[in-house]
Design a protein around this motif. Structure first.
Motif, PDB file in Angstrom:
ATOM      1  N   ILE A 574       0.867  -1.191   0.000  1.00  0.00           N
ATOM      2  CA  ILE A 574       0.000   0.000   0.000  1.00  0.00           C
ATOM      3  C   ILE A 574       0.897   1.231   0.000  1.00  0.00           C
ATOM      4  O   ILE A 574       1.867   1.306   0.767  1.00  0.00           O
ATOM      5  CB  ILE A 574      -0.884   0.047   1.275  1.00  0.00           C
ATOM      6  CG1 ILE A 574      -1.687  -1.244   1.455  1.00  0.00           C
ATOM      7  CG2 ILE A 574      -1.792   1.285   1.270  1.00  0.00           C
ATOM      8  CD1 ILE A 574      -2.870  -1.439   0.558  1.00  0.00           C
ATOM      9  N   CYS A 579      -3.214   6.222  -0.066  1.00  0.00           N
ATOM     10  CA  CYS A 579      -4.370   5.611   0.611  1.00  0.00           C
ATOM     11  C   CYS A 579      -5.100   6.663   1.430  1.00  0.00           C
ATOM     12  O   CYS A 579      -4.520   7.262   2.335  1.00  0.00           O
ATOM     13  CB  CYS A 579      -3.912   4.461   1.513  1.00  0.00           C
ATOM     14  SG  CYS A 579      -5.292   3.761   2.449  1.00  0.00           S
ATOM     15  N   ILE A 580      -6.352   6.881   1.108  1.00  0.00           N
ATOM     16  CA  ILE A 580      -7.106   7.915   1.827  1.00  0.00           C
ATOM     17  C   ILE A 580      -8.130   7.286   2.777  1.00  0.00           C
ATOM     18  O   ILE A 580      -9.010   7.963   3.315  1.00  0.00           O
ATOM     19  CB  ILE A 580      -7.789   8.898   0.836  1.00  0.00           C
ATOM     20  CG1 ILE A 580      -8.529   8.116  -0.250  1.00  0.00           C
ATOM     21  CG2 ILE A 580      -6.761   9.827   0.227  1.00  0.00           C
ATOM     22  CD1 ILE A 580      -9.325   8.978  -1.207  1.00  0.00           C
ATOM     23  N   GLY A 581      -8.005   5.960   2.968  1.00  0.00           N
ATOM     24  CA  GLY A 581      -8.760   5.256   4.000  1.00  0.00           C
ATOM     25  C   GLY A 581     -10.243   5.528   3.967  1.00  0.00           C
ATOM     26  O   GLY A 581     -10.895   5.370   2.929  1.00  0.00           O
ATOM     27  N   CYS A 584     -12.023   7.234   1.080  1.00  0.00           N
ATOM     28  CA  CYS A 584     -11.831   6.826  -0.318  1.00  0.00           C
ATOM     29  C   CYS A 584     -13.134   6.714  -1.107  1.00  0.00           C
ATOM     30  O   CYS A 584     -13.144   6.236  -2.223  1.00  0.00           O
ATOM     31  CB  CYS A 584     -10.976   5.570  -0.445  1.00  0.00           C
ATOM     32  SG  CYS A 584     -11.816   4.046  -0.094  1.00  0.00           S
ATOM     33  N   ARG A 588     -13.609   2.626   2.617  1.00  0.00           N
ATOM     34  CA  ARG A 588     -12.489   1.669   2.510  1.00  0.00           C
ATOM     35  C   ARG A 588     -12.914   0.465   1.657  1.00  0.00           C
ATOM     36  O   ARG A 588     -13.151  -0.621   2.162  1.00  0.00           O
ATOM     37  CB  ARG A 588     -11.964   1.150   3.840  1.00  0.00           C
ATOM     38  CG  ARG A 588     -12.193   1.911   5.060  1.00  0.00           C
ATOM     39  CD  ARG A 588     -11.470   1.182   6.178  1.00  0.00           C
ATOM     40  NE  ARG A 588     -12.266   1.177   7.366  1.00  0.00           N
ATOM     41  CZ  ARG A 588     -12.612   0.079   7.994  1.00  0.00           C
ATOM     42  NH1 ARG A 588     -12.242  -1.081   7.556  1.00  0.00           N
ATOM     43  NH2 ARG A 588     -13.331   0.160   9.068  1.00  0.00           N
ATOM     44  N   LEU A 589     -13.018   0.720   0.413  1.00  0.00           N
ATOM     45  CA  LEU A 589     -13.478  -0.304  -0.539  1.00  0.00           C
ATOM     46  C   LEU A 589     -12.744  -1.640  -0.372  1.00  0.00           C
ATOM     47  O   LEU A 589     -13.342  -2.706  -0.417  1.00  0.00           O
ATOM     48  CB  LEU A 589     -13.271   0.223  -1.957  1.00  0.00           C
ATOM     49  CG  LEU A 589     -13.782  -0.669  -3.066  1.00  0.00           C
ATOM     50  CD1 LEU A 589     -15.290  -0.597  -3.151  1.00  0.00           C
ATOM     51  CD2 LEU A 589     -13.177  -0.285  -4.404  1.00  0.00           C
ATOM     52  N   CYS A 590     -11.445  -1.581  -0.152  1.00  0.00           N
ATOM     53  CA  CYS A 590     -10.658  -2.816  -0.160  1.00  0.00           C
ATOM     54  C   CYS A 590     -11.003  -3.720   1.023  1.00  0.00           C
ATOM     55  O   CYS A 590     -11.179  -4.927   0.845  1.00  0.00           O
ATOM     56  CB  CYS A 590      -9.168  -2.515  -0.189  1.00  0.00           C
ATOM     57  SG  CYS A 590      -8.604  -1.510   1.185  1.00  0.00           S
ATOM     58  N   TRP A 601      -7.149  -3.559   7.779  1.00  0.00           N
ATOM     59  CA  TRP A 601      -7.343  -2.140   8.088  1.00  0.00           C
ATOM     60  C   TRP A 601      -6.527  -1.822   9.336  1.00  0.00           C
ATOM     61  O   TRP A 601      -6.737  -2.398  10.394  1.00  0.00           O
ATOM     62  CB  TRP A 601      -8.827  -1.854   8.311  1.00  0.00           C
ATOM     63  CG  TRP A 601      -9.098  -0.422   8.706  1.00  0.00           C
ATOM     64  CD1 TRP A 601      -9.630   0.022   9.880  1.00  0.00           C
ATOM     65  CD2 TRP A 601      -8.844   0.734   7.919  1.00  0.00           C
ATOM     66  NE1 TRP A 601      -9.727   1.376   9.888  1.00  0.00           N
ATOM     67  CE2 TRP A 601      -9.245   1.857   8.684  1.00  0.00           C
ATOM     68  CE3 TRP A 601      -8.302   0.950   6.647  1.00  0.00           C
ATOM     69  CZ2 TRP A 601      -9.136   3.169   8.219  1.00  0.00           C
ATOM     70  CZ3 TRP A 601      -8.191   2.255   6.183  1.00  0.00           C
ATOM     71  CH2 TRP A 601      -8.610   3.335   6.960  1.00  0.00           C
ATOM     72  N   ALA A 608      -5.046   1.241   4.857  1.00  0.00           N
ATOM     73  CA  ALA A 608      -5.070  -0.195   4.564  1.00  0.00           C
ATOM     74  C   ALA A 608      -3.640  -0.728   4.639  1.00  0.00           C
ATOM     75  O   ALA A 608      -2.672   0.022   4.510  1.00  0.00           O
ATOM     76  CB  ALA A 608      -5.649  -0.428   3.182  1.00  0.00           C
ATOM     77  N   CYS A 625      -8.761  -0.478  -6.294  1.00  0.00           N
ATOM     78  CA  CYS A 625      -8.606   0.702  -5.428  1.00  0.00           C
ATOM     79  C   CYS A 625      -8.829   1.975  -6.247  1.00  0.00           C
ATOM     80  O   CYS A 625      -8.119   2.228  -7.223  1.00  0.00           O
ATOM     81  CB  CYS A 625      -7.217   0.720  -4.806  1.00  0.00           C
ATOM     82  SG  CYS A 625      -6.902   2.266  -3.936  1.00  0.00           S
ATOM     83  N   SER A 627      -8.115   4.936  -5.550  1.00  0.00           N
ATOM     84  CA  SER A 627      -7.023   5.920  -5.415  1.00  0.00           C
ATOM     85  C   SER A 627      -5.699   5.412  -5.965  1.00  0.00           C
ATOM     86  O   SER A 627      -4.677   6.075  -5.792  1.00  0.00           O
ATOM     87  CB  SER A 627      -6.813   6.264  -3.935  1.00  0.00           C
ATOM     88  OG  SER A 627      -7.927   6.916  -3.431  1.00  0.00           O
ATOM     89  N   ALA A 629      -3.916   3.282  -4.680  1.00  0.00           N
ATOM     90  CA  ALA A 629      -2.993   3.238  -3.546  1.00  0.00           C
ATOM     91  C   ALA A 629      -2.383   1.851  -3.364  1.00  0.00           C
ATOM     92  O   ALA A 629      -1.438   1.698  -2.596  1.00  0.00           O
ATOM     93  CB  ALA A 629      -3.731   3.653  -2.276  1.00  0.00           C
TER      94      ALA A 629
HETATM   95  S1  SF4 Z   1      -9.524   1.115  -1.349  1.00  0.00           S
HETATM   96 FE1  SF4 Z   1      -7.526   2.086  -1.659  1.00  0.00          FE
HETATM   97  S2  SF4 Z   1      -7.733   4.098  -0.776  1.00  0.00           S
HETATM   98 FE2  SF4 Z   1      -9.467   2.890  -0.004  1.00  0.00          FE
HETATM   99  S3  SF4 Z   1      -8.680   2.110   1.943  1.00  0.00           S
HETATM  100 FE3  SF4 Z   1      -8.218   0.575   0.409  1.00  0.00          FE
HETATM  101  S4  SF4 Z   1      -6.144   1.041  -0.290  1.00  0.00           S
HETATM  102 FE4  SF4 Z   1      -6.886   2.824   0.827  1.00  0.00          FE
END
Ligand code: SF4
Ligand code: SF4
Length: 635
Positions: A574, A579-581, A584, A588-590, A601, A608, A625, A627, A629
């Motif tokens: 990451i 990563c904007i947590g 995002c 937090r899609l991931c 997380w 992440a 992701c 972003s 990231a």
């Molecule tokens: S989806 Fe990308 S930006 Fe959002 S929390 Fe996960 S790594 Fe970070």
């Protein structure tokens, strides 16, 4: 050398229940064994396959349970001993054949092992297979332990030969998958000569002859089993309360009686020969009591049979109160457990079990605070997660509320959040394809929703090919997505007709799924589900214009197999700057939506993180992701 074929009679070996069953078959002189994998039965054939060459036997993973039963029956009508194993769902598939074979009978020995899964631990249902024995008029034995499992299989072969019909053994998860000591018997060296007697064809017609003959064979079995050593009594000679049980209930009941100090007041009667009932044995013990508790898994099969027997003899017996599933005192579904049996026995006898509060609190604390909470989820790097993600995106882009029909296999998890709740139905093997085929024929009623189905590669061969024949013939409009991970993954990676080897490890002819689809006239495409963009646009294209049946093979090896091979594709990390947590845009899609266990997380950093121990380096999360990231680098 495998412990399974140690020729040391009298030696004690720790066996899994399914190994004990396999050993019992070897001691009985089994020559042919077949099955379709299904837990909790899979290790029976898996173990026999490993020793097949050394023991000179033939073992196969068949395309489905009906074929497995037919393969075993071919040996059993040719004077050989054969075994077929299956889980409870598989019995339904084999049923059509078995309900004709019972009428013709056999000329060797045939044992049908059905391993039930009370509480549905690794199954879509918890069907109690024992009712089949009554339906088919065949003998049914139920082991209560590991030694008994081995002996019962050996005895079942003898019974099968003596009666001229197949014999069913019902195991359950706690017998098949638990372990215990087993004393080895002798391995045979002489076997009956194999030969099919062509002068006596086998045909269930006329039933006016074969059906009475079947009843006669069952009556013979009842006479042979009348004083069977598998039916046992333990405890007070004149019991105030009599427990009647079978299977795993035998040890649970004896333990509960001892814990409550009830040996002078309670007796435990084990029925190992569940059908036909050991009537004289039961009546003898029913004469001595006024209260009966029945413990069994899952349905009240034994309970109904015993109460029916009691009703037939009520004039000669005392007035008895029966306590069990029918009275609501014993739960009507699910597994038995030592606690459950202890609780019911305590309630019925009025003896309260002593509970060590300190120990109970320690156990509660350990469960609540230290045992990891695990969700029903796909493994890290599982190709099914990528496939279902691609289908989800494609259906969203299509916008016509497409329906994805599913069935049972690892990918059944697709009905849960781990598969983004994409599957809308889960029933039997191949039924997703069958229902999609039917749904694809509903256009004339104004339905415009795209029709899709997923099935696994093993399921494709087991139950989907007839659906495709039907779909082509009826010109049904649907898309079949074959999730081909190159194995019967859920049950332990057994080979299937698409594999290059057979059960015994011999090279064989793999059948190519897409070739078969093309030969049937289906428009067919093959994609790698880890190519998310490509897969999404292919699904979109294939459902856009549903004018005929189509097939899409999403091929990617199971993550557990590639993990073992050490074929890590990417190093994934990451980028904390990107990563904007929580911000995002997708909460937090991931970690909240995509949910690969390789993603964590980090609460303190609010970013992440990749769990390097679990991540298999598939790189798919890098593509989801928003972003960018998640960075993947080739290794
Ligand atoms: S989806 Fe990308 S930006 Fe959002 S929390 Fe996960 S790594 Fe970070
Ligand atoms: S790369 Fe991402 S999706 Fe693949 S296993 Fe690792 S964390 Fe999971």
């Amino acid at each position: 050398m495998s412990r399974l074929i140690l020729d040391e009679p009298g030696k004690e070996i720790l066996f899994m229940g399914n190994e004990a069953i396999a050993r019992g078959a070897l001691e009985a002189g089994v020559r042919v064994a077949a099955a379709y994998p299904g837990n909790p039965s899979s290790e029976i054939i898996g173990n026999l396959a490993q020793v097949a060459e050394k023991m000179g036997i033939y073992v196969e993973w068949s395309v489905n349970e009906k074929v497995a039963a037919e393969v075993a029956a071919a040996a059993a009508v040719s004077n050989m001993n054969a075994l077929v194993a299956m889980k409870q769902n598989g019995l339904n598939v084999a049923c059509d054949f078995l309900l004709n074979l019972n009428l013709t009978g056999i000329r060797g020995g045939l044992v049908v092992i059905v391993a039930d899964d009370p509480s549905g631990i690794s199954s879509s249902n918890e069907q109690d297979s024992r009712s089949f024995a009554k339906l088919a008029d065949i003998p049914l034995l139920e082991p209560s332990g590991f030694q008994e499992a081995k002996e019962m299989v050996r005895h079942a072969f003898e019974l099968s030969r003596m009666t001229g019909n197949f014999v069913m053994i019902r195991s359950v998860t706690r017998i098949s998958h638990a372990r215990g000591n087993v004393i080895l018997g002798k391995l045979p060296t002489d076997f009956p000569s194999p030969h099919f007697d062509t002068s006596r064809p086998l045909c269930p017609l006329p039933t006016s002859v074969t059906h009475p003959a079947l009843h006669k064979r069952l009556q013979t079995a009842e006479e042979i089993l009348g004083d069977s050593e598998f039916n046992e009594y333990w405890g007070s000679e004149i019991p105030e309360t009599l427990i009647i049980t079978c299977g795993s209930g035998w040890f649970f009941s004896k333990e509960a009686v001892d814990i409550l100090g009830l040996r002078p007041r309670v007796g435990v009667l084990k029925v190992g020969t569940t059908w036909p009932l050991p009537r004289a044995f039961l009546i003898n013990h029913l004469q001595k009591t006024k209260k009966v508790i029945l413990f069994e898994e899952v349905d009240p099969v034994l309970e109904n049979n015993v109460t029916e027997l009691y009703a037939q003899h009520n004039l000669d017996l005392p007035r008895i109160e029966f306590v069990g599933k029918n009275s609501g005192v014993v739960p009507s579904t699910g597994e038995l457990s030592p606690d459950l049996v202890l609780g019911v026995l305590g309630k019925v006898t009025g003896v309260v079990p002593k509970i060590d509060e300190n120990y109970a609190n320690l156990a509660k604390d350990a469960i609540e605070n230290y045992a990891p909470q695990r969700a029903m989820a796909f493994c890290a790097g599982c190709p099914h997660r990528a496939s279902l993600w691609a289908i989800k995106q494609a259906l969203a882009l299509d916008g016509r509320d497409g329906v994805l029909f599913g069935d049972i296999g690892c990918y059944a998890l697709g009905i849960f959040p781990t598969g983004f709740s994409q599957l809308k139905t889960v029933h039997a093997m191949g039924s997703g394809a069958g229902m999609a085929c039917g749904f694809g024929s509903l256009r004339q009623f104004g339905i415009n929703q795209p029709s899709l189905a997923v099935c696994g590669d093993s399921t494709f061969f087991h139950a989907v090919i007839p659906v495709l024949v039907n779909a082509v013939h009826q010109n049904s409009k649907f898309l079949l997505v074959v999730l081909d991970n190159n194995a019967t993954a859920m049950t332990g990676f057994q080979p299937h007709p698409g594999s290059p080897i057979d059960a015994m490890g011999n090279a064989t002819n793999p059948i190519v799924i897409e070739d078969l689809c093309v030969s049937l006239g289906l428009e067919t495409r093959v994609m790698d589900p880890f190519d998310l963009k490509g897969t999404i646009s292919t699904v979109c294209e294939m459902i856009k214009d549903q004018t005929k049946p189509k097939a899409l093979v999403l091929r990617r090896e199971c993550a557990l197999v590639s993990g073992r091979k050490g074929t890590l594709k990417y190093q994934v990390r990451i980028d904390p700057q990107k990563c904007i947590g929580e911000e995002c845009g997708c909460d937090r899609l991931c970690t909240r939506v995509f949910k690969c266990p390789g993603l964590i997380w980090d609460r303190s950093a609010k970013k992440a993180r990749i769990d390097d121990v679990i991540c298999t380096g598939c790189g798919v999360c890098a593509d989801i992701c928003p972003s960018h990231a998640i960075v993947k680098e080739g290794v």
